[in-house]
Each structure stands twice: as structure tokens, then as C-alpha cells.
Design a protein around this motif. Structure first.
Motif, PDB file in Angstrom:
ATOM      1  N   SER A   1      -3.255  -7.119   7.609  1.00 26.93           N
ATOM      2  CA  SER A   1      -2.383  -6.443   6.652  1.00 26.93           C
ATOM      3  C   SER A   1      -3.186  -5.470   5.797  1.00 26.93           C
ATOM      4  O   SER A   1      -4.385  -5.262   6.003  1.00 26.93           O
ATOM      5  CB  SER A   1      -1.682  -7.470   5.760  1.00 26.93           C
ATOM      6  OG  SER A   1      -2.603  -8.028   4.833  1.00 26.93           O
ATOM      7  N   ILE A   2      -2.499  -4.901   4.800  1.00 23.07           N
ATOM      8  CA  ILE A   2      -3.202  -4.001   3.881  1.00 23.07           C
ATOM      9  C   ILE A   2      -4.240  -4.759   3.052  1.00 23.07           C
ATOM     10  O   ILE A   2      -5.173  -4.158   2.535  1.00 23.07           O
ATOM     11  CB  ILE A   2      -2.197  -3.249   2.971  1.00 23.07           C
ATOM     12  CG1 ILE A   2      -1.097  -4.172   2.451  1.00 23.07           C
ATOM     13  CG2 ILE A   2      -1.547  -2.117   3.752  1.00 23.07           C
ATOM     14  CD1 ILE A   2      -1.351  -4.744   1.132  1.00 23.07           C
ATOM     15  N   ASP A   3      -4.102  -6.091   2.938  1.00 23.51           N
ATOM     16  CA  ASP A   3      -5.134  -6.876   2.263  1.00 23.51           C
ATOM     17  C   ASP A   3      -6.441  -6.849   3.044  1.00 23.51           C
ATOM     18  O   ASP A   3      -7.527  -6.956   2.471  1.00 23.51           O
ATOM     19  CB  ASP A   3      -4.676  -8.326   2.095  1.00 23.51           C
ATOM     20  CG  ASP A   3      -3.614  -8.480   1.017  1.00 23.51           C
ATOM     21  OD1 ASP A   3      -3.431  -7.533   0.237  1.00 23.51           O
ATOM     22  OD2 ASP A   3      -2.973  -9.544   0.963  1.00 23.51           O
ATOM     23  N   ASP A   4      -6.340  -6.729   4.371  1.00 21.62           N
ATOM     24  CA  ASP A   4      -7.528  -6.713   5.227  1.00 21.62           C
ATOM     25  C   ASP A   4      -8.075  -5.308   5.433  1.00 21.62           C
ATOM     26  O   ASP A   4      -9.288  -5.112   5.487  1.00 21.62           O
ATOM     27  CB  ASP A   4      -7.195  -7.312   6.604  1.00 21.62           C
ATOM     28  CG  ASP A   4      -6.619  -8.709   6.511  1.00 21.62           C
ATOM     29  OD1 ASP A   4      -7.352  -9.607   6.076  1.00 21.62           O
ATOM     30  OD2 ASP A   4      -5.436  -8.896   6.870  1.00 21.62           O
ATOM     31  N   LEU A   5      -7.181  -4.328   5.561  1.00 28.84           N
ATOM     32  CA  LEU A   5      -7.588  -2.986   5.974  1.00 28.84           C
ATOM     33  C   LEU A   5      -7.446  -1.924   4.897  1.00 28.84           C
ATOM     34  O   LEU A   5      -8.078  -0.873   4.989  1.00 28.84           O
ATOM     35  CB  LEU A   5      -6.758  -2.563   7.201  1.00 28.84           C
ATOM     36  CG  LEU A   5      -6.873  -3.467   8.428  1.00 28.84           C
ATOM     37  CD1 LEU A   5      -5.828  -3.075   9.471  1.00 28.84           C
ATOM     38  CD2 LEU A   5      -8.275  -3.384   9.025  1.00 28.84           C
ATOM     39  N   GLY A   6      -6.610  -2.179   3.889  1.00 25.72           N
ATOM     40  CA  GLY A   6      -6.361  -1.173   2.869  1.00 25.72           C
ATOM     41  C   GLY A   6      -5.231  -0.242   3.257  1.00 25.72           C
ATOM     42  O   GLY A   6      -4.813  -0.177   4.421  1.00 25.72           O
ATOM     43  N   PHE A   7      -4.727   0.500   2.290  1.00 27.16           N
ATOM     44  CA  PHE A   7      -3.597   1.396   2.518  1.00 27.16           C
ATOM     45  C   PHE A   7      -4.001   2.662   3.278  1.00 27.16           C
ATOM     46  O   PHE A   7      -3.183   3.270   3.959  1.00 27.16           O
ATOM     47  CB  PHE A   7      -2.957   1.786   1.184  1.00 27.16           C
ATOM     48  CG  PHE A   7      -2.090   0.715   0.593  1.00 27.16           C
ATOM     49  CD1 PHE A   7      -0.768   0.566   0.991  1.00 27.16           C
ATOM     50  CD2 PHE A   7      -2.590  -0.152  -0.372  1.00 27.16           C
ATOM     51  CE1 PHE A   7       0.039  -0.425   0.441  1.00 27.16           C
ATOM     52  CE2 PHE A   7      -1.792  -1.143  -0.925  1.00 27.16           C
ATOM     53  CZ  PHE A   7      -0.473  -1.273  -0.516  1.00 27.16           C
ATOM     54  N   ASP A   8      -5.250   3.078   3.161  1.00 26.31           N
ATOM     55  CA  ASP A   8      -5.672   4.346   3.750  1.00 26.31           C
ATOM     56  C   ASP A   8      -6.094   4.217   5.208  1.00 26.31           C
ATOM     57  O   ASP A   8      -6.249   5.224   5.901  1.00 26.31           O
ATOM     58  CB  ASP A   8      -6.830   4.948   2.948  1.00 26.31           C
ATOM     59  CG  ASP A   8      -6.413   5.310   1.531  1.00 26.31           C
ATOM     60  OD1 ASP A   8      -5.216   5.637   1.338  1.00 26.31           O
ATOM     61  OD2 ASP A   8      -7.266   5.261   0.624  1.00 26.31           O
ATOM     62  N   HIS A   9      -6.287   3.002   5.673  1.00 24.13           N
ATOM     63  CA  HIS A   9      -6.713   2.769   7.054  1.00 24.13           C
ATOM     64  C   HIS A   9      -5.526   2.952   7.993  1.00 24.13           C
ATOM     65  O   HIS A   9      -4.385   2.675   7.631  1.00 24.13           O
ATOM     66  CB  HIS A   9      -7.279   1.349   7.173  1.00 24.13           C
ATOM     67  CG  HIS A   9      -8.032   1.085   8.430  1.00 24.13           C
ATOM     68  ND1 HIS A   9      -7.408   0.792   9.625  1.00 24.13           N
ATOM     69  CD2 HIS A   9      -9.366   1.051   8.686  1.00 24.13           C
ATOM     70  CE1 HIS A   9      -8.321   0.589  10.556  1.00 24.13           C
ATOM     71  NE2 HIS A   9      -9.516   0.738  10.022  1.00 24.13           N
TER      72      HIS A   9
ATOM     73  N   GLY B   1      -3.735  -0.171   8.344  1.00 27.20           N
ATOM     74  CA  GLY B   1      -2.935  -0.474   7.163  1.00 27.20           C
ATOM     75  C   GLY B   1      -1.612   0.266   7.176  1.00 27.20           C
ATOM     76  O   GLY B   1      -0.566  -0.283   6.807  1.00 27.20           O
ATOM     77  N   ASN B   2      -1.634   1.521   7.635  1.00 29.00           N
ATOM     78  CA  ASN B   2      -0.395   2.295   7.757  1.00 29.00           C
ATOM     79  C   ASN B   2       0.560   1.662   8.759  1.00 29.00           C
ATOM     80  O   ASN B   2       1.775   1.599   8.528  1.00 29.00           O
ATOM     81  CB  ASN B   2      -0.710   3.730   8.202  1.00 29.00           C
ATOM     82  CG  ASN B   2      -1.487   4.506   7.152  1.00 29.00           C
ATOM     83  OD1 ASN B   2      -1.405   4.207   5.967  1.00 29.00           O
ATOM     84  ND2 ASN B   2      -2.246   5.496   7.584  1.00 29.00           N
TER      85      ASN B   2
END
Length: 218
Positions: free
Chosen positions: A176-184, A187-188
């Protein structure tokens, strides 16, 4: 496709490997046969037992979702047409199994490069980065995952002991975005998946209190 001309086209589930830096597609892996079952487990991320009473309803982030499936791989269909499937004739389904094993093994070239750095006295060597793996289960379910469990049961062999039938059990953890971040890129894709689930939930039929045998909330 089935043998009936008007039957719907059946798509296959599978995995897509992306370069983690450029997001370029490295490989597409289609499952030979779609599994009969797909087990999904979602673990809620709440604040925990130590949270204050006023925080009991707060969520720290998206639920941690894990997937389990069993895939079957069989060379029988390909062996009926040996001229079109030379690799299967030579090594059975070993090549297909090796592709799946590459999901959890670093490349030999990367291992050798790190060994050369260590031999040259490099003090800090970054861990090797694997491909970004996407689990694809239809056009509306594309999620980044990490392989957590992997087992192969080889069930039949040719005269040269190459496997010609096997079952592969895969355990996957959705990133999830917790693992990858929003910019990855991953994450998208997770956010798109989460939003698609919300759109599905909005389509579900609603019921009134009478369905629960209530006239309202006391």
C-alpha cells in the motif's frame, strides 16, 4: 476461449514485473489455468489497545491485505504440438517454474556485482532491489504485491525427470501507500485499486432498518 463461438472470452490472472525505477514492463506472466479459489485476508490497522477511548474509531492506514492462491501448470497441452513448443519438449515446465522462482531470487549478475564490490573493500553495499510485482486479476484488480510464501509441488515427470505437471502455491502481500508512498508508481496503483473498491461499495444495494427487524436505532 471455449469451444462455443458465442461464449465470453475468459481472461487469465497473472503477474506483471515492472522496473522499480522506470516502471517499464520487464515481463508478463499469465497463469496457465485460473485458480478455483483466491483467499483474501485483510488485517485492520487500528490504533491498538493502548489508544485513548476517544481514538478507538481511528485507523492508522489501509488494511493490510494478503492473498493466497494455488496455480496449476501442466505440459500436456503443449506436448500435443511438439513442433510449436520446443522448450517444453526439452525441459517440461521447468522454464515456467524458473520464471516464477525469479520473483523471489536476486539475479546472479547482481550477486556477483555485490561480491566484487565487497572484494574491492566497499564498506556499504545497498541491498539488491527486486522488480515491482503487480498481481492482475482482471482489469479492475491490479495491485502491487510482495511474494511472502512460495512452494512448488512437482507431480509428474518425463523420462528425463523434467517436471511436466506441478502445483504452485503463492502467498502475496498487497503493498500500500504505507509501504511505497504516494509518489511511487506502485503507490498510485494501490490508490486506484482502493478507489475501485469504494466505487463497487457505492453500487451495493442498501436496505432499511426493517431488514434487521428494527424500526430504528434506540
Amino acid at each position: 476461449m471455449t469451444g462455443f463461438p458465442n461464449s465470453p472470452r475468459v481472461v487469465k490472472g497473472g503477474l506483471v514485473l515492472l522496473d522499480p525505477a522506470s516502471a517499464q514492463v520487464q515481463r508478463v506472466i499469465a497463469l496457465q489455468y485460473n485458480p478455483d479459489t483466491l483467499t483474501r485476508t485483510l488485517q485492520v490497522q487500528h490504533l491498538g489497545e493502548g489508544a485513548e477511548r476517544a481514538e478507538a474509531l481511528r485507523l492508522k492506514g489501509p488494511a493490510v491485505e494478503t492473498l493466497k492462491l494455488e496455480a496449476e501448470i501442466d505440459a500436456v497441452d503443449q506436448l500435443e504440438f511438439p513442433g510449436q513448443h520446443k522448450t517444453v519438449v526439452e525441459s517440461g515446465i521447468a522454464a515456467q517454474l524458473a520464471v516464477l522462482e525469479s520473483l523471489i531470487n536476486p539475479a546472479a549478475a547482481d550477486l556477483l556485482a555485490n561480491q566484487a564490490l565487497a572484494a574491492a573493500g566497499t564498506l556499504e553495499i545497498a541491498p539488491m532491489e527486486s522488480a515491482l510485482v503487480l498481481f492482475v486479476w482482471g482489469a479492475n484488480r491490479i495491485v502491487p504485491v510482495r511474494v511472502t510464501d512460495f512452494s512448488i509441488t512437482e507431480e509428474a515427470f518425463d523420462p528425463a525427470l523434467n517436471p511436466i505437471r506441478a502445483k504452485v502455491n503463492l502467498g502475496l502481500r498487497v503493498l500500500s501507500i504505507d509501504d511505497l508512498g504516494f509518489d511511487h508508481r506502485g503507490g498510485n496503483l494501490f490508490m486506484a485499486y482502493l478507489q475501485s473498491r469504494e466505487r463497487l461499495a457505492a453500487k451495493a444495494a442498501t436496505v432499511g432498518f426493517e431488514a434487521l427487524g428494527l424500526g430504528g436505532i434506540p
